[in-house]
Design a protein around this motif. Structure first.
Motif, PDB file in Angstrom:
ATOM      1  N   PHE A  60     -62.541 -14.466 -43.845  1.00  0.00           N
ATOM      2  CA  PHE A  60     -62.313 -13.268 -44.459  1.00  0.00           C
ATOM      3  C   PHE A  60     -60.840 -12.734 -43.732  1.00  0.00           C
ATOM      4  N   GLY A  61     -60.161 -12.409 -44.477  1.00  0.00           N
ATOM      5  CA  GLY A  61     -58.742 -12.046 -43.720  1.00  0.00           C
ATOM      6  C   GLY A  61     -58.084 -10.798 -44.298  1.00  0.00           C
ATOM      7  N   GLY A  62     -57.214 -10.162 -43.802  1.00  0.00           N
ATOM      8  CA  GLY A  62     -56.395  -9.108 -43.980  1.00  0.00           C
ATOM      9  C   GLY A  62     -56.020  -7.920 -43.026  1.00  0.00           C
ATOM     10  N   GLU A  63     -55.839  -6.696 -43.353  1.00  0.00           N
ATOM     11  CA  GLU A  63     -55.550  -5.827 -42.206  1.00  0.00           C
ATOM     12  C   GLU A  63     -53.980  -6.029 -41.843  1.00  0.00           C
ATOM     13  N   ASP A  64     -53.249  -6.482 -42.710  1.00  0.00           N
ATOM     14  CA  ASP A  64     -51.794  -6.904 -42.338  1.00  0.00           C
ATOM     15  C   ASP A  64     -51.136  -5.408 -41.680  1.00  0.00           C
ATOM     16  N   VAL A  65     -50.349  -6.000 -40.660  1.00  0.00           N
ATOM     17  CA  VAL A  65     -49.312  -4.944 -39.990  1.00  0.00           C
ATOM     18  C   VAL A  65     -47.916  -5.681 -39.903  1.00  0.00           C
ATOM     19  N   PRO A  66     -46.886  -4.815 -39.647  1.00  0.00           N
ATOM     20  CA  PRO A  66     -45.852  -5.564 -39.405  1.00  0.00           C
ATOM     21  C   PRO A  66     -45.766  -6.537 -38.429  1.00  0.00           C
ATOM     22  N   PHE A  67     -45.022  -7.616 -38.403  1.00  0.00           N
ATOM     23  CA  PHE A  67     -44.911  -8.552 -37.397  1.00  0.00           C
ATOM     24  C   PHE A  67     -43.952  -8.288 -36.025  1.00  0.00           C
ATOM     25  N   LYS A  68     -44.779  -7.828 -35.087  1.00  0.00           N
ATOM     26  CA  LYS A  68     -44.087  -7.706 -33.688  1.00  0.00           C
ATOM     27  C   LYS A  68     -44.997  -7.971 -32.641  1.00  0.00           C
ATOM     28  N   LYS A  69     -44.657  -8.263 -31.625  1.00  0.00           N
ATOM     29  CA  LYS A  69     -45.216  -8.663 -30.305  1.00  0.00           C
ATOM     30  C   LYS A  69     -46.469  -7.866 -30.034  1.00  0.00           C
ATOM     31  N   SER A  70     -46.338  -6.392 -30.364  1.00  0.00           N
ATOM     32  CA  SER A  70     -47.237  -5.533 -29.859  1.00  0.00           C
ATOM     33  C   SER A  70     -48.479  -5.672 -30.965  1.00  0.00           C
ATOM     34  N   ASN A  71     -48.136  -6.335 -32.114  1.00  0.00           N
ATOM     35  CA  ASN A  71     -49.333  -6.314 -33.055  1.00  0.00           C
ATOM     36  C   ASN A  71     -50.218  -7.627 -32.808  1.00  0.00           C
ATOM     37  N   MET A  72     -49.577  -8.445 -31.985  1.00  0.00           N
ATOM     38  CA  MET A  72     -50.341  -9.894 -31.596  1.00  0.00           C
ATOM     39  C   MET A  72     -51.132  -9.819 -30.287  1.00  0.00           C
ATOM     40  N   THR A  73     -51.244  -8.475 -29.414  1.00  0.00           N
ATOM     41  CA  THR A  73     -51.788  -8.644 -28.268  1.00  0.00           C
ATOM     42  C   THR A  73     -53.092  -9.023 -28.423  1.00  0.00           C
ATOM     43  N   GLU A  74     -53.989  -9.309 -27.379  1.00  0.00           N
ATOM     44  CA  GLU A  74     -55.420  -9.567 -27.614  1.00  0.00           C
ATOM     45  C   GLU A  74     -56.071  -8.194 -27.932  1.00  0.00           C
ATOM     46  N   LYS A  75     -55.759  -7.055 -27.366  1.00  0.00           N
ATOM     47  CA  LYS A  75     -56.383  -5.890 -27.692  1.00  0.00           C
ATOM     48  C   LYS A  75     -56.419  -5.374 -29.221  1.00  0.00           C
ATOM     49  N   LYS A  76     -55.003  -5.378 -29.704  1.00  0.00           N
ATOM     50  CA  LYS A  76     -54.880  -5.296 -30.920  1.00  0.00           C
ATOM     51  C   LYS A  76     -55.782  -6.015 -31.683  1.00  0.00           C
ATOM     52  N   ALA A  77     -55.454  -7.399 -31.398  1.00  0.00           N
ATOM     53  CA  ALA A  77     -56.114  -8.383 -32.610  1.00  0.00           C
ATOM     54  C   ALA A  77     -57.611  -8.116 -32.507  1.00  0.00           C
ATOM     55  N   MET A  78     -58.227  -7.843 -31.277  1.00  0.00           N
ATOM     56  CA  MET A  78     -59.825  -7.598 -31.330  1.00  0.00           C
ATOM     57  C   MET A  78     -60.024  -6.454 -32.172  1.00  0.00           C
ATOM     58  N   SER A  79     -59.351  -5.382 -32.170  1.00  0.00           N
ATOM     59  CA  SER A  79     -59.740  -4.203 -32.941  1.00  0.00           C
ATOM     60  C   SER A  79     -59.503  -4.462 -34.191  1.00  0.00           C
ATOM     61  N   LYS A  80     -58.752  -5.367 -34.967  1.00  0.00           N
ATOM     62  CA  LYS A  80     -58.527  -5.601 -36.218  1.00  0.00           C
ATOM     63  C   LYS A  80     -59.690  -6.691 -36.569  1.00  0.00           C
ATOM     64  N   TYR A  81     -60.102  -7.499 -35.792  1.00  0.00           N
ATOM     65  CA  TYR A  81     -61.362  -8.562 -35.974  1.00  0.00           C
ATOM     66  C   TYR A  81     -62.601  -7.679 -36.214  1.00  0.00           C
ATOM     67  N   LYS A  82     -62.495  -6.763 -35.379  1.00  0.00           N
ATOM     68  CA  LYS A  82     -63.754  -5.836 -35.728  1.00  0.00           C
ATOM     69  C   LYS A  82     -63.884  -5.035 -36.714  1.00  0.00           C
ATOM     70  N   LYS A  83     -62.797  -4.783 -37.416  1.00  0.00           N
ATOM     71  CA  LYS A  83     -62.647  -3.852 -38.500  1.00  0.00           C
ATOM     72  C   LYS A  83     -62.835  -4.875 -39.691  1.00  0.00           C
TER      73      LYS A  83
END
Ligand SMILES: Cc1cc2nc3c(=O)[nH]c(=O)nc-3n(C[C@H](O)[C@H](O)[C@H](O)COP(=O)(O)OP(=O)(O)OC[C@H]3O[C@@H](n4cnc5c(N)ncnc54)[C@H](O)[C@@H]3O)c2cc1C
Length: 401
Positions: free
Chosen positions: A290-313
């Motif tokens: 299951f995929g999605g929740e796309d955001v513009p590609f930049k370093k801060s959008n690939m941090t562990e914290k950001k990614a975890m919140s997206k996986y939860k979503k």
């Protein structure tokens, strides 16, 4: 910049692609392909049957964005025709859809020849909305497809055969397919004709245009003299000062545990119309990807914290879609990667503004399907023939802006 983070499901669990050496001497070839992801591998497999081809990858083959593609293969594009009207005529969009169907058939032909070692299955596709207000949007798209001979059905809440809520949806019987992108890349690379001309850990560094050839320098200072060079480097465009030609996004993915006694209608591949959209399919062993929740590609959008919140979503969204799975699903894999988008949803495939330098960059949700067609286009260009779709894929449409 890292293009993939997390644990990509597709290359984690399966047989690894054979290792290829790095280039340690100077060589000459007709065509040099830079990049051994799924696109470079598709191109290399087909072109090496007709041309003298060398392929180099700066890392390992198939380990970049290819390893995390959901690999939903569909003819439909990211946007509805009504949004792409400025880009295409009606005839062109139908031709593109038919080209998508032909591309899936071409993959099927390859699988028939070499055996199904990459979990390839033809699947219907389902594009749906939960919003009553989007009736016209979906109905118009459905009418367009149906009136041009594409087999599809229109579902609403009264005839919905799926086990989740919809307002409206377009179900395309021969809409597409699915496969394991890493294993498909493995099959393509290992069955290519030019086995002794594939080099890993060999990066492109620079090129000099000579009178009748191009001199390419690699990261270990070897020289490759070629007549033509094709960049199939995915979204790693930093080397070429052209990172702005494609709009890049990070997209997030979760893979659940195996689900018992659970399926949806005909195991269709599914997309919704939410902005940003969600996409999902059932893996052969009944895990949901299951995929999605796309955001513009930049370093801060690939941090562990950001990614975890997206996986939860994504996890919560999946449960909203399938409330009957409450207490039954866990996230087994999670990862994120980069993908590119262009105004007309098609990749950048063709000659650039530099003589004999080509791009083979797939874009959008059906980049893999586009790449299958792109081979034909590229073959025509290398033979100095014109191609019906050249103007739709040409990189010049963004390079000349
Ligand atoms: C999470 C996710 C889900 C997706 N889902 C789908 C989907 O369902 N369907 C679909 O069709 N597409 C999907 N995509 C898009 C798909 O992944 C891409 O279209 C495809 O993987 C691009 O393949 P590629 O070979 O161009 O790029 P990559 O796999 O990134 O390969 C590029 C290669 O080029 C090499 N390279 C880069 N620079 C150099 C250099 N200087 N010298 C030598 N080598 C170099 C890299 O090492 C790499 O191996 C998805 C993408 C993501 C991230």
């Amino acid at each position: 910049m890292q293009y993939v983070k997390g644990t990509p499901y597709f290359c984690k669990k399966f047989k690894k692609i054979k290792e290829y050496p790095y280039l340690n001497n100077d060589i000459t070839t007709d065509v040099l392909i830079v990049g051994g992801g799924i696109c470079g591998a598709i191109l290399n497999y087909y072109l090496s049957q007709k041309f003298d081809i060398v392929l180099i990858d700066k890392g390992r083959i198939g380990q970049c964005c290819t390893s995390c593609a959901t690999a939903i293969l569909e003819y439909q594009l990211d946007d509805f025709y009504s949004k792409l009207k400025k880009e295409f005529s009606k005839e062109e969009i139908i031709d593109i859809y038919k080209m998508g169907i032909n591309s899936v058939n071409k993959i099927e032909k390859f699988i028939k020849k070499y055996g199904n070692e990459c979990d390839f299955y033809k699947r219907p596709s389902f594009l749906y909305t939960t919003k009553e207000s989007e009736y016209k949007l979906l109905k118009n798209e459905y009418e367009l497809r149906k009136n041009h001979g594409l087999k599809c059905e229109f579902f609403d809440k009264h005839n919905n055969p799926f086990n989740f809520h919809i307002a409206y949806g377009i179900y395309a019987q021969n809409g597409g397919a699915e496969l394991n992108p890493y294993l498909f890349t493995k099959q393509l690379i290992e069955n290519a004709k030019n086995q002794n001309k594939i080099f890993e850990n060999t990066g492109y560094e620079s090129m000099i245009q000579k009178e009748d050839y191009i001199e390419v320098r690699t990261n270990y200072n070897q020289i490759i003299n070629c007549k033509r060079i094709i960049f199939a480097t995915g979204f790693n465009l930093e080397e070429f000062d052209n990172q702005d030609i494609i709009e890049r996004f990070t997209t997030y993915t979760i893979v659940t545990n195996k689900l018992k006694d659970f399926e949806w209608f005909n195991r269709a591949t599914i997309h919704d119309t939410v902005d940003p959209y969600h996409y999902l399919r059932l893996l052969p062993n009944n895990q949901i990807i299951f995929g999605g929740e796309d955001v513009p590609f930049k370093k801060s959008n690939m941090t562990e914290k950001k990614a975890m919140s997206k996986y939860k979503k994504l996890y919560n969204y999946l449960l909203t879609m399938f409330p009957m799975l409450k207490g039954k699903i866990e996230i087994e894999y999670s990862f994120c990667g980069c993908f590119g988008a262009t105004d007309n949803n098609l990749g950048l495939i063709g000659e650039t503004d530099t003589d004999n330098v080509y791009y083979f960059l797939s874009c959008g949700a059906n980049g893999i399907v586009n790449a299958m067609y792109g081979v034909e286009l590229m073959e025509n260009l290398l033979k100095n023939k014109t191609d019906k779709f050249e103007h739709l894929f040409t990189p010049l449409r963004v390079l000349n802006k």
